[in-house]
Write a protein that holds these residues in place. Sequence first.
Motif, PDB file in Angstrom:
ATOM      1  N   HIS A  48       2.641   1.605  -3.346  1.00  0.00           N
ATOM      2  CA  HIS A  48       1.689   2.057  -4.363  1.00  0.00           C
ATOM      3  C   HIS A  48       1.436   3.559  -4.232  1.00  0.00           C
ATOM      4  CE1 HIS A  48      -1.463   0.999  -7.331  1.00  0.00           C
ATOM      5  NE2 HIS A  48      -2.091   2.060  -6.832  1.00  0.00           N
ATOM      6  N   ASN A  49       1.195   4.010  -3.026  1.00  0.00           N
ATOM      7  CA  ASN A  49       0.873   5.424  -2.816  1.00  0.00           C
ATOM      8  C   ASN A  49       2.024   6.343  -3.198  1.00  0.00           C
ATOM      9  OD1 ASN A  49      -1.611   4.614  -1.882  1.00  0.00           O
ATOM     10  ND2 ASN A  49      -1.144   4.927   0.278  1.00  0.00           N
ATOM     11  N   PHE A  50       3.237   6.032  -2.739  1.00  0.00           N
ATOM     12  CA  PHE A  50       4.358   6.936  -2.978  1.00  0.00           C
ATOM     13  C   PHE A  50       4.920   6.802  -4.395  1.00  0.00           C
ATOM     14  CE2 PHE A  50       4.382   6.802   1.700  1.00  0.00           C
ATOM     15  CZ  PHE A  50       4.390   8.168   1.955  1.00  0.00           C
ATOM     16  N   SER A  70      -4.349   8.498 -12.888  1.00  0.00           N
ATOM     17  CA  SER A  70      -3.712   9.375 -11.894  1.00  0.00           C
ATOM     18  C   SER A  70      -4.741  10.239 -11.189  1.00  0.00           C
ATOM     19  CB  SER A  70      -2.663  10.261 -12.577  1.00  0.00           C
ATOM     20  OG  SER A  70      -1.638   9.491 -13.161  1.00  0.00           O
ATOM     21  N   LEU A 115      -6.332   8.693  -2.921  1.00  0.00           N
ATOM     22  CA  LEU A 115      -5.206   8.933  -2.018  1.00  0.00           C
ATOM     23  C   LEU A 115      -5.534  10.010  -0.994  1.00  0.00           C
ATOM     24  CD1 LEU A 115      -2.266   8.092  -1.459  1.00  0.00           C
ATOM     25  CD2 LEU A 115      -1.535   9.864  -3.066  1.00  0.00           C
ATOM     26  N   GLY A 135      -6.758   8.105  -8.960  1.00  0.00           N
ATOM     27  CA  GLY A 135      -5.900   7.630  -7.878  1.00  0.00           C
ATOM     28  C   GLY A 135      -5.690   8.670  -6.800  1.00  0.00           C
ATOM     29  N   PHE A 136      -5.529   9.930  -7.196  1.00  0.00           N
ATOM     30  CA  PHE A 136      -5.319  10.979  -6.200  1.00  0.00           C
ATOM     31  C   PHE A 136      -6.604  11.273  -5.429  1.00  0.00           C
ATOM     32  CE2 PHE A 136      -1.463  12.267  -8.700  1.00  0.00           C
ATOM     33  CZ  PHE A 136      -0.574  12.019  -7.671  1.00  0.00           C
ATOM     34  N   GLN A 160     -13.097   4.807  -7.338  1.00  0.00           N
ATOM     35  CA  GLN A 160     -12.485   3.487  -7.181  1.00  0.00           C
ATOM     36  C   GLN A 160     -12.787   2.596  -8.380  1.00  0.00           C
ATOM     37  OE1 GLN A 160     -13.591   0.168  -6.591  1.00  0.00           O
ATOM     38  NE2 GLN A 160     -11.514  -0.551  -6.160  1.00  0.00           N
ATOM     39  N   SER A 219       3.200   6.505  -6.971  1.00  0.00           N
ATOM     40  CA  SER A 219       2.304   7.240  -7.861  1.00  0.00           C
ATOM     41  C   SER A 219       2.873   8.599  -8.243  1.00  0.00           C
ATOM     42  CB  SER A 219       0.935   7.415  -7.193  1.00  0.00           C
ATOM     43  OG  SER A 219       1.045   8.193  -6.010  1.00  0.00           O
ATOM     44  N   LYS A 225       0.827  -1.204   0.000  1.00  0.00           N
ATOM     45  CA  LYS A 225       0.000   0.000   0.000  1.00  0.00           C
ATOM     46  C   LYS A 225       0.863   1.257   0.000  1.00  0.00           C
ATOM     47  CE  LYS A 225      -1.992   1.466   3.791  1.00  0.00           C
ATOM     48  NZ  LYS A 225      -1.652   2.921   3.907  1.00  0.00           N
ATOM     49  N   TYR A 226       1.890   1.274   0.843  1.00  0.00           N
ATOM     50  CA  TYR A 226       2.774   2.441   0.891  1.00  0.00           C
ATOM     51  C   TYR A 226       3.579   2.584  -0.399  1.00  0.00           C
ATOM     52  CZ  TYR A 226       1.728   3.104   5.834  1.00  0.00           C
ATOM     53  OH  TYR A 226       1.086   3.351   7.022  1.00  0.00           O
TER      54      TYR A 226
END
Length: 332
Positions: A175-177, A243, A250, A246-247, A265, A179, A172-173
Amino acid sequence: MTAFARIRFAGFLLMLFGLTTASVLAQKLGPDGAPNPTASVTTQKTLLEQAPRIQGRIDIPDVKAGVLMQPAGRTWDYFHEVLLHWGAALVIVGMLAVLAIAYLIMGRLRIEAGRSGQTIVRFKAFERFAHWLTAVSFVLLGLTGLNVTFGKILLRPLVGPDAFSDISQIAKYVHNFTSFAFVAGLVLITLLFFRDNLFKRIDIDWVKQGGGFIKSKHAPAGRFNLGEKMVYWLSVAAGIAVSASGFVLLFPFYGTDIADMQIAQVTHAVIAILFIALILGHIYIGTLGMEGAFEAMGTGEVDINWAREHHDRWLAEKLEAEGRQASATPAE
């Protein structure tokens, strides 16, 4: 009214107020005199009467936190747990099957004239950096994203629930960073290759000649042929969409509600799966599918004969600009 009567009436009001207050306090206190936390809570029966949408009353100002059930939530759950599993599996496995069949039928597209032993620069160092920044971050995002969809089905039975929990948290981390790196790479490749990917008349000739897949015909092309241009524009469009959605995920509930988050989603998942299928085709062409293609982004240089067979117009312009002449004779 006499003074005595007024005093007696005021006493009656005080007694009535005291009885009312005592009754309220009795409701808020339990049998043992302790506060009763459920005294002012909406009853379960009242909540269930609201079905299919159930919303309670909460003390914090976040109204959406009081929503217990909603019809759209069950629709979203069905999509995420059923439709997405089957749809993603069909798209990804289907693309892999198509590529495998293509390889079995056509094999690897070889350089017909053989390697000349002469090379020419196709991509500069910064262009390759932008490509690999986007490519590596995309692979990490794809793998960690697929864990969300298929991890419980495929990975958890292999590693166990505890290890799967740790892997998923790390994923998860990542994937988030990652991006942010992907967005940076997407911006770079959009700016660097925008001009060369504009559609031109030569693209029609490329299609008429079979796009390089008919050995008896030569398909003319500039720096990028029509197939590469389609991959470029589809990748840019998918990259922007994935993107943006995704944000939204996020940074949840910044100007969005529950319905918006569910739409984001679904959008993110569907586009990501189609994007993965597209890039699988791109990876195949650049590695197994075509001899000499990987060198363009590997070393930045390609063989002259490869360039002549796949990008002849670009090669002619490049050689003229450099004041070079190249032979098509294969190297000994």
